[in-house]
Design a protein around this motif. Structure first.
Motif, mmCIF file in Angstrom:
data_model
loop_
_atom_site.group_PDB
_atom_site.id
_atom_site.type_symbol
_atom_site.label_atom_id
_atom_site.label_comp_id
_atom_site.label_asym_id
_atom_site.label_seq_id
_atom_site.Cartn_x
_atom_site.Cartn_y
_atom_site.Cartn_z
ATOM 1 N N UNK A 38 0.768 -1.273 -0.058
ATOM 2 C CA UNK A 38 0.249 0.113 0.049
ATOM 3 C C UNK A 38 0.749 1.166 0.122
ATOM 4 N N UNK A 39 1.946 1.288 1.000
ATOM 5 C CA UNK A 39 2.839 2.317 0.877
ATOM 6 C C UNK A 39 3.565 2.800 -0.596
ATOM 7 N N UNK A 40 4.064 1.600 -1.342
ATOM 8 C CA UNK A 40 4.332 1.563 -2.671
ATOM 9 C C UNK A 40 3.301 2.219 -3.594
ATOM 10 N N UNK A 41 2.138 1.744 -3.413
ATOM 11 C CA UNK A 41 0.998 2.183 -4.234
ATOM 12 C C UNK A 41 0.957 3.831 -4.155
ATOM 13 N N UNK A 42 0.917 4.276 -2.852
ATOM 14 C CA UNK A 42 0.850 5.753 -2.630
ATOM 15 C C UNK A 42 2.054 6.368 -3.114
ATOM 16 N N UNK A 43 3.212 5.867 -2.945
ATOM 17 C CA UNK A 43 4.304 6.575 -3.842
ATOM 18 C C UNK A 43 4.223 6.825 -5.108
ATOM 19 N N UNK A 44 3.647 5.630 -5.815
ATOM 20 C CA UNK A 44 3.639 5.663 -7.226
ATOM 21 C C UNK A 44 2.566 6.560 -7.817
ATOM 22 N N UNK A 45 1.394 6.814 -6.923
ATOM 23 C CA UNK A 45 0.519 7.656 -7.352
ATOM 24 C C UNK A 45 0.696 9.185 -7.083
ATOM 25 N N UNK A 46 1.799 9.474 -6.266
ATOM 26 C CA UNK A 46 2.220 10.818 -5.714
ATOM 27 C C UNK A 46 3.327 11.282 -6.718
ATOM 28 N N UNK A 47 4.484 10.136 -6.765
ATOM 29 C CA UNK A 47 5.780 10.635 -7.348
ATOM 30 C C UNK A 47 5.759 9.885 -8.662
ATOM 31 N N UNK A 48 5.580 8.698 -8.897
ATOM 32 C CA UNK A 48 5.744 8.003 -10.060
ATOM 33 C C UNK A 48 6.396 6.511 -9.600
ATOM 34 N N UNK A 49 6.688 5.849 -10.790
ATOM 35 C CA UNK A 49 7.483 4.543 -10.866
ATOM 36 C C UNK A 49 8.228 4.288 -11.727
ATOM 37 N N UNK A 50 8.484 5.086 -12.604
ATOM 38 C CA UNK A 50 9.387 4.810 -13.888
ATOM 39 C C UNK A 50 10.994 5.356 -13.576
ATOM 40 N N UNK A 51 11.797 4.394 -13.701
ATOM 41 C CA UNK A 51 13.208 4.937 -13.622
ATOM 42 C C UNK A 51 13.581 4.994 -11.912
ATOM 43 N N UNK A 52 14.299 6.171 -11.780
ATOM 44 C CA UNK A 52 14.698 6.481 -10.174
ATOM 45 C C UNK A 52 13.695 7.157 -9.510
ATOM 46 N N UNK A 53 12.306 7.226 -10.464
ATOM 47 C CA UNK A 53 11.314 7.826 -9.582
ATOM 48 C C UNK A 53 10.583 6.826 -8.686
ATOM 49 N N UNK A 54 10.710 5.557 -9.098
ATOM 50 C CA UNK A 54 10.105 4.439 -8.308
ATOM 51 C C UNK A 54 10.694 4.303 -6.801
ATOM 52 N N UNK A 55 9.883 3.590 -6.020
ATOM 53 C CA UNK A 55 10.269 3.185 -4.598
ATOM 54 C C UNK A 55 10.720 1.954 -4.779
ATOM 55 N N UNK A 56 11.794 1.733 -4.643
ATOM 56 C CA UNK A 56 12.711 0.562 -4.669
ATOM 57 C C UNK A 56 12.355 -0.521 -3.554
ATOM 58 N N UNK A 57 12.610 -0.003 -2.448
ATOM 59 C CA UNK A 57 12.692 -0.786 -1.208
ATOM 60 C C UNK A 57 11.913 -0.148 -0.032
ATOM 61 N N UNK A 58 11.213 -1.049 0.703
ATOM 62 C CA UNK A 58 10.478 -0.533 1.951
ATOM 63 C C UNK A 58 10.887 -1.711 2.874
ATOM 64 N N UNK A 59 11.431 -1.078 3.938
ATOM 65 C CA UNK A 59 11.846 -1.832 5.060
ATOM 66 C C UNK A 59 11.205 -1.714 6.159
ATOM 67 N N UNK A 60 10.822 -2.657 7.098
ATOM 68 C CA UNK A 60 9.709 -2.497 8.416
ATOM 69 C C UNK A 60 10.742 -2.922 9.496
ATOM 70 N N UNK A 61 10.950 -2.425 10.420
ATOM 71 C CA UNK A 61 12.006 -2.612 11.672
ATOM 72 C C UNK A 61 10.922 -2.529 12.688
ATOM 73 N N UNK A 62 10.631 -3.833 13.401
ATOM 74 C CA UNK A 62 10.040 -3.517 14.683
ATOM 75 C C UNK A 62 10.808 -3.252 15.709
#
Length: 233
Positions: free
Chosen positions: A157-181
């Motif tokens: 869901x976080x990636x989807x929000x990023x792509x909606x607001x910023x984009x997903x092509x090339x360097x625009x994409x959100x490559x990694x999401x890390x969750x640290x508990x």
């Protein structure tokens, strides 16, 4: 002077402090941090000495933890970006991440922090090859009611929000999401944070304190009371 650096995952809040009388009597200094490590500046400690310091640490921790005055924010979203983000994009992302987190985990919005760091000049190697990429690091509370599958859905869901607001092509994409508990607990405005799954009980138990802080003009708690009123909690 020999300095001992102690960092412990047991400590839910990060703080630097001189040790209590036990350490002072020993002529040593201990520093609390947030990552697991024990080392002596100037050389590694012998096992017997390290064991003695471990016992000393336990005594110090119990003596000093309650007296530490600190403020820790959580959950914390660290956005490390290489593609330029406008002020408007940062605002939209912060609100989107806050909305997603608040809905999924029943967390009051004022708990949720989003921080931006431009890492476009940072040197990062992945697989031994230098790379540049956007990444999102979430530091939050772990709990038995939060499964790996739940966190994976959250990441999507976080990636989807990023792509909606910023984009997903090339360097625009959100490559990694890390969750640290990585957050055991936290203290903010003098109030300890609840365990996962106990947010509603915690709200009821602290409602009068929230109202007092809101009445005193604390902007965070004014917003919290507005949010709770809207939810009819």
């Amino acid at each position: 002077m020999f300095r001992l650096v102690i960092a412990s995952e047991k400590v839910g809040v990060a703080a630097n402090a001189e040790t209590a009388a036990a350490a002072q009597d020993a002529g040593r200094i201990a520093q609390f941090g947030s990552a697991p490590a024990v080392d002596g500046v100037g050389g590694m400690l012998p096992l017997a000495t390290a064991t003695a310091f471990s016992s000393l640490y336990d005594n110090i921790f119990h003596q000093t933890y309650q007296s530490l005055s600190c403020k820790v924010v959580m959950p914390l979203y660290d956005v490390e970006y290489v593609t330029p983000l406008t002020a408007d994009q940062q605002r939209l992302l912060a609100n989107a991440f806050t909305d997603v987190h608040s809905r999924r985990f029943n967390t009051p919005r004022y708990f949720i922090n989003v921080r931006y760091t431009d890492v476009s000049e940072q040197v990062v190697f992945r697989g031994g090859i230098q790379r540049k990429y956007n990444r999102l690091i979430l530091r939050t509370r772990a709990g038995s009611n939060r499964s790996n599958e739940l966190y994976l859905e959250h990441c999507k869901d976080l990636v989807a929000e990023w792509e909606r607001i910023v984009g997903k092509d090339g360097e625009q994409g959100l490559r990694t999401v890390w969750v640290l508990g990585a957050l055991t607990t936290a203290l903010e405005a003098g109030i300890g944070r609840p365990k996962t799954g106990e947010e509603d009980i915690w709200i009821q138990e602290n409602m009068e304190h929230f109202k007092m802080l809101a009445a005193a003009g604390d902007e965070d708690f004014v917003e919290l009371m507005n949010e709770l009123e809207a939810k009819k909690i």
